[in-house]
Design an enzyme around this catalytic site. Structure first.
Site: not given
Ligand code: 13P
Length: 278
Positions: A79-80, A178, A206, A208, A229, A231
């Site tokens: 991811d990212h 996020h 992103h 969610g 998802v 957080t």
């Molecule tokens: P959240 O933490 O808002 O669910 O976002 C997760 C995300 O987009 C990870 O790339």
């Protein structure tokens, strides 16, 4: 079985696959338990920001082992990531999908870097997600290093971006954040509809966490095929563990780690069912 992102996202009709962030043995097992329970696929997503928690190789070995006997396919996704060396290392380690995050860069530079990643990853059978536009940072997010401020994806640029880069999935910015929302979410389905008209590859949402369920469903109905998802999984799990520890301060750590996987699987299962519309 471990498959790549392109494979898992193909042929989805008005459904999406959840991409759940992991950073430990327990979180990996939590996602796998939810796959086992639902019989539905999922994306196991390891953010480059969690490299202090686990190495790429450790993640790969645990996921490979955990995914062996699952009843549905899973993707191991990076991811990212802005660091080309980390992306290369993930491909070499056996990740089946990577996200290059050039969302803070000028359009041309984002195109150039995303194309470089796509060429390298594709020659290894690995899928690529890129991002156009950027999300604001909400509350309690762990993604502080990718806070570029909110900039909605420009639908006119989206098709050019996809054609020029050759990426397999496009992350868009339509009002999600996020982390948890600081105010009432304003999800721009109108922008999403316009992007969908121009772009034929799967779109990614992103942020969610905390997004109203009916909005997530509306996003799926308008072209979103992957929803991230993070957080909310953390908040849900920490709150439940807090209750357990408050009740019994002498609870053994070995028991807590097992419970942690179970709790993660509860919230992941909820999202797998919502996104898969089962
Ligand atoms: P959240 O933490 O808002 O669910 O976002 C997760 C995300 O987009 C990870 O790339």
């Amino acid at each position: 079985m471990l498959v790549n992102l392109k494979t898992i996202l193909s042929g989805l009709n008005q459904k999406a696959i959840g991409s759940f962030n992991i950073y430990s043995y327990e979180t990996i097992h939590g996602v796998c338990k939810a796959v086992e329970k639902t019989g539905q696929p999922a994306i196991i997503s390891f953010g480059a920001s969690y490299l202090n928690n686990m190495s790429l190789n450790t993640v790969k070995y645990i996921v490979e082992e955990a995914a062996k006997d699952l009843p549905a396919d899973v993707v191991l996704h990076l991811d990212h990531c802005k660091d080309m060396d980390v992306i290369k290392a993930a491909v070499e380690a056996g990740f089946t999908s990577v996200m290059y995050d050039g969302s803070a860069l000028p359009f041309e530079e984002n195109v150039k870097n995303s194309r470089t990643v796509a060429n390298m990853a594709h020659s290894n059978g690995v899928s690529v997600e890129a991002e156009l536009g950027s999300l604001a940072l909400g509350e309690h997010s762990n993604e502080t290093d990718i806070d570029h401020g909110e900039a909605y994806t420009n639908p006119d640029n989206a098709a050019d971006f996809v054609n020029m880069t050759g990426v397999d999935a496009l992350a868009v910015s339509i009002g999600t954040v996020h982390g948890m929302y600081k105010a009432k979410p304003n999800i721009r389905i109108d922008i999403l509809k316009e992007i969908s008209q121009h772009v034929s590859i799967p779109l990614v949402l992103h942020g969610g966490s905390g997004t109203p369920e009916e909005k997530l469903v509306e996003c799926i109905e308008n072209g979103i095929k992957k929803i991230n998802v993070n957080t909310e999984i953390s908040q849900y799990t920490v709150a439940k563990l807090y209750e357990i520890i408050t009740e019994d301060k002498n609870v053994h750590l070995s028991k807590l780690t097992l419970l942690q996987s179970d709790i993660v699987s509860e919230i992941v299962e909820k999202y797998i069912r919502l996104f898969g519309r089962i």
